[in-house]
Design a protein around this motif. Structure first.
Motif, PDB file in Angstrom:
ATOM      1  N   THR A 192      -0.176  -0.689  -2.962  1.00 47.23           N
ATOM      2  CA  THR A 192       0.312  -0.984  -1.612  1.00 47.23           C
ATOM      3  C   THR A 192       1.043   0.225  -1.039  1.00 47.23           C
ATOM      4  OG1 THR A 192       0.495  -3.367  -1.950  1.00 47.23           O
ATOM      5  CG2 THR A 192       1.920  -2.410  -0.272  1.00 47.23           C
ATOM      6  N   GLU A 193       1.941   0.784  -1.827  1.00 48.11           N
ATOM      7  CA  GLU A 193       2.663   1.973  -1.358  1.00 48.11           C
ATOM      8  C   GLU A 193       1.717   3.146  -1.152  1.00 48.11           C
ATOM      9  OE1 GLU A 193       5.947   2.195  -0.483  1.00 48.11           O
ATOM     10  OE2 GLU A 193       5.874   0.019  -0.714  1.00 48.11           O
ATOM     11  N   GLN A 194       0.721   3.273  -2.010  1.00 40.14           N
ATOM     12  CA  GLN A 194      -0.251   4.343  -1.868  1.00 40.14           C
ATOM     13  C   GLN A 194      -0.990   4.229  -0.537  1.00 40.14           C
ATOM     14  OE1 GLN A 194      -3.903   3.868  -3.984  1.00 40.14           O
ATOM     15  NE2 GLN A 194      -4.173   6.065  -4.330  1.00 40.14           N
ATOM     16  N   VAL A 195      -1.483   3.027  -0.229  1.00 36.75           N
ATOM     17  CA  VAL A 195      -2.256   2.829   0.998  1.00 36.75           C
ATOM     18  C   VAL A 195      -1.398   3.082   2.237  1.00 36.75           C
ATOM     19  CG1 VAL A 195      -3.348   1.035   2.415  1.00 36.75           C
ATOM     20  CG2 VAL A 195      -3.995   1.307   0.012  1.00 36.75           C
ATOM     21  N   LEU A 196      -0.180   2.558   2.253  1.00 38.85           N
ATOM     22  CA  LEU A 196       0.673   2.766   3.420  1.00 38.85           C
ATOM     23  C   LEU A 196       1.052   4.239   3.566  1.00 38.85           C
ATOM     24  CD1 LEU A 196       1.608   0.593   5.455  1.00 38.85           C
ATOM     25  CD2 LEU A 196       0.758  -0.376   3.315  1.00 38.85           C
TER      26      LEU A 196
END
Length: 266
Positions: free
Chosen positions: A184-188
């Motif tokens: 999730t943090e990677q995508v954002l």
């Protein structure tokens, strides 16, 4: 995060929604929506289930025609533009993935380059595809059949396809719904980096704390209407969100990081 050498050159492009109504099966889903998404920013569409967020994104992307009103991406009238021209201007990541796609991960990402076939941009396709695969950390999966991936892995492949499409506007419907915390943090972070490069990012999101952390502007929706649009500080207030979700909402700052957190009152 895996580094890559490709740096997109992005034409700064706004998306302007004017007076959009949508009916589905004679039911009014959207009521006179006016909204602008600006280049260099992440615009988050938030609101309870059934508020019209995904329908609005579909109208903005051109995948659903409004019953009234217009959507413009830059100089293009979205609903009067041919599919190839539209695909060179905006990429779209939806929640649904077909379960019968007979393609590998690499082939799915390569599909993002189809709108650029027989153009000068096609010369850079191998570089752009490799960069998208690297940025989404899919190197170990490139030869796997898409249908054999987990939901979270499929979501990352869909994002890589959209990045490979290399458009100034990127639209995503709940891109982190199937992802673990790290991805999730990677995508954002990927989306934030693309916005910082000048892209216009529009996403539907349910996690309000994620919205507060990453969005530049927020559009709050309920019952097919736009209740408020503005910065996180302007519109993500306890009073407005409690009214929007019909449940008390608490907003507080993390004692160590100062990060704004938004949680239901329990």
């Amino acid at each position: 995060m895996v580094e890559n050498s490709y740096e997109p050159t992005i034409t700064r492009t706004s998306v302007v929604v004017s007076g959009v109504d949508v009916q589905i099966n004679r039911r009014q889903i959207l009521h006179g929506i006016d909204l602008t998404a600006l280049p260099g920013q992440i615009l988050a569409l938030v609101g309870p289930n059934g508020s019209g967020k995904s329908t609005l994104l579909a109208a903005m992307s051109g995948s659903r025609s409004p019953d009234a009103g217009t959507v413009r991406i830059g100089d293009l009238d979205v609903h009067g533009t041919d599919a190839r021209s539209l695909a060179r201007t905006r990429s779209l990541v939806t929640q649904q993935n077909r379960d019968d796609i007979p393609f590998t991960v690499r082939e799915v990402v390569e599909m993002g380059r189809f709108p650029w076939t027989r153009t000068d941009q096609a010369l850079r396709s191998p570089e752009i595809i490799a960069a998208a695969i690297s940025e989404c950390e899919l190197g170990d999966l490139v030869d796997r059949p898409f249908t054999q991936l987990s939901g979270g892995q499929q979501a990352r492949v869909s994002l890589a396809r959209a990045l490979a499409q290399d458009t100034p506007v990127v639209m995503l419907d709940e891109p982190t719904a199937a992802l673990d915390i790290g991805h999730t943090e990677q995508v954002l972070t990927i989306l934030k980096r693309r916005a910082d490069a000048g892209a216009t990012i529009i996403l539907v999101v349910h996690d309000l704390s994620l919205t507060a952390a990453y969005a530049d502007r927020v559009a709050v929706m309920k019952d097919g209407r736009l209740l408020a649009t503005g910065s996180v500080e302007e519109v993500m207030t306890a009073e407005l969100l409690s009214t929007t979700y019909d449940h008390p909402v608490l907003i507080w700052d993390h004692p160590e990081t100062g990060e704004r957190l938004i949680t239901p009152a329990r």
